[in-house]
Design an enzyme around this catalytic site. Structure first.
Site, PDB file in Angstrom:
ATOM      1  CD  GLU A  15      -0.291   1.366   3.061  1.00 45.22           C
ATOM      2  OE1 GLU A  15      -1.018   2.246   2.575  1.00 45.22           O
ATOM      3  OE2 GLU A  15       0.527   1.588   3.941  1.00 45.22           O
ATOM      4  CB  SER A  41      -4.151   2.076   3.912  1.00 43.98           C
ATOM      5  OG  SER A  41      -3.647   3.345   4.285  1.00 43.98           O
TER       6      SER A  41
END
Length: 123
Positions: A15, A41
Site C-alpha cells: 500500500e 489504505s
C-alpha cells in the site's frame, strides 16, 4: 506516479501510505496527485488514484508514461487521459516488454517486517 505495484508487478501489492504521507508532509496535498497501479489504505489523504488497470506489469498505458508527460485527471467521470497522441502512445507501448513475475530472488528484507523489490530500471 508509482507503477509496477499492482497484483502482477509488485509482490504483495504494497500500500502507498508512505508516499502519500511524504506528499502531505511537504504540504503538497493540495497541488500534487499520486497515481499508481498499487493500492491505498484508509489513511490516504489528497488526490490519490490507485488500482490503475491495466497495470504497468502487463503493459498498460501507465507503463508508457514518461517524465514531463501531462495527465488529465477527470474525477467526476473517473477518467485519466495521458496527453500524448494515439500514435505516440502506441509506439511507446510496442517497446515495453511485460514484466516477469517477481521471484524470491527479487525480494529481500529492507527492514524487519517489510520487504522491497529490485526495480531493475523501473520506478
Amino acid at each position: 506516479m508509482i507503477r509496477y505495484e499492482g497484483p502482477q508487478g509488485g509482490p504483495g501489492m504494497r500500500e502507498m501510505l508512505a508516499p502519500t504521507a511524504a506528499i502531505v508532509g511537504m504540504n503538497l496535498a493540495d497541488s500534487v496527485a499520486l497515481i499508481t497501479d498499487g493500492r491505498f489504505s484508509g489513511g490516504t489523504r489528497g488526490c490519490c488514484i490507485g488500482h490503475i488497470a491495466p497495470e504497468a506489469a502487463v503493459c498498460g498505458p501507465i507503463a508508457a508514461v514518461r517524465d514531463g508527460d501531462m495527465i488529465e485527471i477527470d474525477l467526476p467521470r473517473r477518467k485519466l487521459n495521458l496527453k500524448v497522441s494515439a500514435k505516440e502512445l502506441s509506439s511507446r507501448l510496442r517497446r515495453i516488454k511485460p514484466a516477469r513475475p517477481a521471484s524470491k530472488s527479487d525480494i529481500w528484507p529492507a527492514t524487519p517486517g517489510w520487504s522491497a523489490r529490485r526495480t531493475k530500471g523501473r520506478y
